[in-house]
Design an enzyme around this catalytic site. Structure first.
Site, PDB file in Angstrom:
ATOM      1  N   LYS A 219       1.299   1.030  16.435  1.00 48.29           N
ATOM      2  CA  LYS A 219       0.975   2.307  15.800  1.00 48.29           C
ATOM      3  C   LYS A 219      -0.034   2.184  14.645  1.00 48.29           C
ATOM      4  O   LYS A 219      -0.561   3.195  14.176  1.00 48.29           O
ATOM      5  CB  LYS A 219       2.266   2.954  15.255  1.00 48.29           C
ATOM      6  CG  LYS A 219       3.216   3.402  16.347  1.00 48.29           C
ATOM      7  CD  LYS A 219       2.595   4.500  17.158  1.00 48.29           C
ATOM      8  CE  LYS A 219       3.359   4.844  18.404  1.00 48.29           C
ATOM      9  NZ  LYS A 219       2.516   5.400  19.452  1.00 48.29           N
TER      10      LYS A 219
ATOM     11  N   TYR B 234       5.499   6.829  22.207  1.00 49.28           N
ATOM     12  CA  TYR B 234       4.585   5.729  22.537  1.00 49.28           C
ATOM     13  C   TYR B 234       3.160   6.248  22.713  1.00 49.28           C
ATOM     14  O   TYR B 234       2.201   5.668  22.200  1.00 49.28           O
ATOM     15  CB  TYR B 234       5.086   5.060  23.822  1.00 49.28           C
ATOM     16  CG  TYR B 234       4.389   3.774  24.177  1.00 49.28           C
ATOM     17  CD1 TYR B 234       4.562   2.631  23.408  1.00 49.28           C
ATOM     18  CD2 TYR B 234       3.584   3.698  25.311  1.00 49.28           C
ATOM     19  CE1 TYR B 234       3.931   1.439  23.754  1.00 49.28           C
ATOM     20  CE2 TYR B 234       2.950   2.511  25.670  1.00 49.28           C
ATOM     21  CZ  TYR B 234       3.137   1.384  24.878  1.00 49.28           C
ATOM     22  OH  TYR B 234       2.513   0.211  25.223  1.00 49.28           O
TER      23      TYR B 234
ATOM     24  N   TYR C  43       6.960  -5.008  28.232  1.00 51.91           N
ATOM     25  CA  TYR C  43       7.792  -5.268  27.050  1.00 51.91           C
ATOM     26  C   TYR C  43       9.077  -5.903  27.564  1.00 51.91           C
ATOM     27  O   TYR C  43       9.779  -5.297  28.379  1.00 51.91           O
ATOM     28  CB  TYR C  43       8.129  -3.972  26.316  1.00 51.91           C
ATOM     29  CG  TYR C  43       6.957  -3.377  25.568  1.00 51.91           C
ATOM     30  CD1 TYR C  43       6.777  -3.619  24.210  1.00 51.91           C
ATOM     31  CD2 TYR C  43       6.023  -2.572  26.217  1.00 51.91           C
ATOM     32  CE1 TYR C  43       5.704  -3.083  23.517  1.00 51.91           C
ATOM     33  CE2 TYR C  43       4.948  -2.029  25.526  1.00 51.91           C
ATOM     34  CZ  TYR C  43       4.789  -2.290  24.184  1.00 51.91           C
ATOM     35  OH  TYR C  43       3.729  -1.756  23.502  1.00 51.91           O
TER      36      TYR C  43
ATOM     37  N   HIS D 186      -3.896   3.285  30.800  1.00 50.09           N
ATOM     38  CA  HIS D 186      -2.532   3.025  31.288  1.00 50.09           C
ATOM     39  C   HIS D 186      -1.718   4.306  31.387  1.00 50.09           C
ATOM     40  O   HIS D 186      -1.446   4.952  30.387  1.00 50.09           O
ATOM     41  CB  HIS D 186      -1.815   2.045  30.357  1.00 50.09           C
ATOM     42  CG  HIS D 186      -2.438   0.692  30.369  1.00 50.09           C
ATOM     43  ND1 HIS D 186      -2.031  -0.290  31.236  1.00 50.09           N
ATOM     44  CD2 HIS D 186      -3.477   0.178  29.675  1.00 50.09           C
ATOM     45  CE1 HIS D 186      -2.782  -1.364  31.048  1.00 50.09           C
ATOM     46  NE2 HIS D 186      -3.670  -1.096  30.120  1.00 50.09           N
TER      47      HIS D 186
ATOM     48  N   PRO E 128       4.334  -4.490  14.627  1.00 50.70           N
ATOM     49  CA  PRO E 128       3.378  -4.228  15.710  1.00 50.70           C
ATOM     50  C   PRO E 128       3.983  -3.696  17.012  1.00 50.70           C
ATOM     51  O   PRO E 128       3.232  -3.293  17.896  1.00 50.70           O
ATOM     52  CB  PRO E 128       2.713  -5.588  15.939  1.00 50.70           C
ATOM     53  CG  PRO E 128       3.686  -6.586  15.424  1.00 50.70           C
ATOM     54  CD  PRO E 128       4.417  -5.925  14.302  1.00 50.70           C
TER      55      PRO E 128
HETATM   56  C1  PHB Z   1      -1.956  -5.312  21.974  1.00 52.17           C
HETATM   57  O1  PHB Z   1      -2.561  -5.125  23.052  1.00 52.17           O
HETATM   58  O2  PHB Z   1      -2.391  -6.082  21.123  1.00 52.17           O
HETATM   59  C2  PHB Z   1      -0.653  -4.639  21.748  1.00 52.17           C
HETATM   60  C3  PHB Z   1      -0.225  -3.682  22.655  1.00 52.17           C
HETATM   61  C4  PHB Z   1       1.000  -3.071  22.460  1.00 52.17           C
HETATM   62  C5  PHB Z   1       1.798  -3.417  21.388  1.00 52.17           C
HETATM   63  C6  PHB Z   1       1.337  -4.342  20.452  1.00 52.17           C
HETATM   64  C7  PHB Z   1       0.117  -4.960  20.634  1.00 52.17           C
HETATM   65  O3  PHB Z   1       2.998  -2.836  21.238  1.00 52.17           O
END
Ligand code: PHB
Ligand code: APR
Length: 392
Positions: free
Chosen positions: A297, A385, A200, A72, A293
């Site tokens: 991280k 990030y 998000y 990504h 989560p």
């Molecule tokens: C996930 O793909 O499980 C995932 C991705 C990004 C996040 C949290 C979980 O911020």
């Protein structure tokens, strides 16, 4: 049995450490309380920072990852009903990779076993001792028998509920914690990702949602829910309806749905315990710290901790120098607190907090617009990030 390093826990921390030590000619054993099938199928987050992927490559564990991970260059955000694209590659020339934690664990177990590093499953560490001596030990139960391993050093990589952290005396230990008044309901579904990038989503009325994925055919989605919510209250229909409402209407964005194959609720917590060393015991990963989560991280911090620890151990066996041991806590915690701040920031910016008033909501939206509407703001977000440097 005697080994140079006794590692407790076969999660990303313990397994990466075993691999790094093996490549440096240092012997270890990994004790894991669960069965191999259990750790290889446990569903967790699945985002790897560039630095974690680079380390998987440097340790020769990236063969499948290179084929299967989804790369990504950017991330989508929805705030105040508006869609924002953060182009990480353009801003900072770094990217992130989606590859489930259990896939990372499978690759790490295979690499260690193929190299002859003993990973003993269903071996529960019960006691660590001799930490202030040159011959520490770990007592563990396996196949109904109690066994003792003596070693030069113990690596406590046994997660939040392990035995290692508790072996640090109360007099030297300090814990820092924050619990959040919500949890995440996470699902896996046989559905193509809604967009190629992660989304998000902050919905002022209904709360947070995240649309991520595991493959071109499998979606992973999360919904902010009450912390004590049971997944049993969430039928498949209710989940898809709520995901659609939180996503909202945007041109070119159609929620992709399909059969839900897994669902569970995770609590949200920030936690740090310090120091991360006592005598000849070193703790790493979830044993020492937990992040909520948002931003994923956890696995990346586990990997960076053991990178620092492996360098200290390798240098000790080569030269006898102990300076890196003495600096271990401080070196790790600089990065850990950076990630703690970022995870807290992302969490508080994106979730609806029970009890907040109309002013708080407006302020939160203004913050999101400030960050996402500016190149400087997006750059700060992207740098954190995609991951802070492994060793800071
Ligand atoms: C996930 O793909 O499980 C995932 C991705 C990004 C996040 C949290 C979980 O911020
Ligand atoms: N003896 C042996 N093994 C143990 C013991 C014990 N007494 N207690 C716990 N374990 C094992 C657990 O079964 C688990 O497999 O230690 C392992 C710890 O692994 P993780 O929990 O995956 O922790 P870590 O390697 O630090 O990785 C952190 O995992 O929880 C996620 O979100 C977190 O992504 C982050 C990552």
């Amino acid at each position: 049995m005697h080994v140079q390093i006794c590692i407790i826990g076969a999660g990303p921390a313990g397994l990466m450490l075993a691999r790094l030590l093996h490549l440096a000619g240092v012997s270890s054993v990994v004790l894991e309380s669960r069965a191999r099938a259990y750790v290889e199928t446990r569903v967790r987050a699945g985002l790897l920072e560039q630095g974690s992927v680079d380390l998987m490559a440097a340790t020769g564990m990236d063969e499948r990852l290179r084929r299967e991970a989804m790369v990504h260059d950017g991330t989508e955000y929805i705030a105040g009903g508006q869609l924002f694209h953060v182009d990480m590659w353009d801003l900072i020339q770094r990217r992130i990779y989606i590859y489930g934690q259990q896939e990372v664990v499978k690759d790490m177990i295979a690499a260690n076993l193929a190299a002859g590093v003993p990973v003993i499953f269903e071996a529960e560490a019960r006691k660590v001792g001799g930490l202030d001596t040159e011959k520490p030990f770990v007592e563990y139960a396996h196949n109904g028998a109690e066994t003792t391993v003596t070693c030069d050093f113990i690596a406590g990589c046994d997660g939040f509920h392990g035995v290692s952290r508790a072996a640090l005396p109360d007099a030297v230990r300090r814990d820092y914690a924050r619990d959040y008044p919500f949890g995440w309901l996470g699902i896996l579904a046989d559905a193509a990702p809604t967009l190629p990038e992660l989304i998000y989503c902050q919905n002022e009325e209904r709360g947070f949602a995240l649309f991520t994925m595991r493959s071109p055919k499998i979606s992973r989605c999360y919904l902010q829910v009450a912390p004590d919510e049971s997944e049993d209250n969430w039928s498949d229909d209710r989940i898809w309806t709520e995901l659609a409402l939180r996503l909202g209407d945007h041109e070119g964005v159609t929620l992709s749905t399909g059969a839900i194959t897994q669902k569970s609720v995770t609590p949200m917590r920030s936690f740090v315990s310090e120091p991360m060393r006592h005598g000849r015991l070193f703790i790493a990963g979830d044993a020492a710290h937990i992040v909520p989560p948002t931003g994923a991280k956890g696995m990346n911090l586990a990997i960076s901790d053991v990178y620092v620890l492996s360098r200290a151990m390798t240098e000790f066996y080569k030269t006898g120098a102990t300076a890196r041991f003495d600096a271990y806590t401080e070196t790790c915690l600089r990065r850990v607190w950076g990630a703690q701040h970022f995870s807290w920031w992302m969490t508080s910016m994106m979730h609806n907090l029970p009890g907040e008033n109309a002013f708080d909501r407006k302020r939160q939206l203004a913050e999101l617009r400030t960050v996402l509407g500016s190149r400087a703001g997006q750059t700060l977000l992207a740098e954190n990030y995609a991951g802070l440097p492994m060793e800071m």
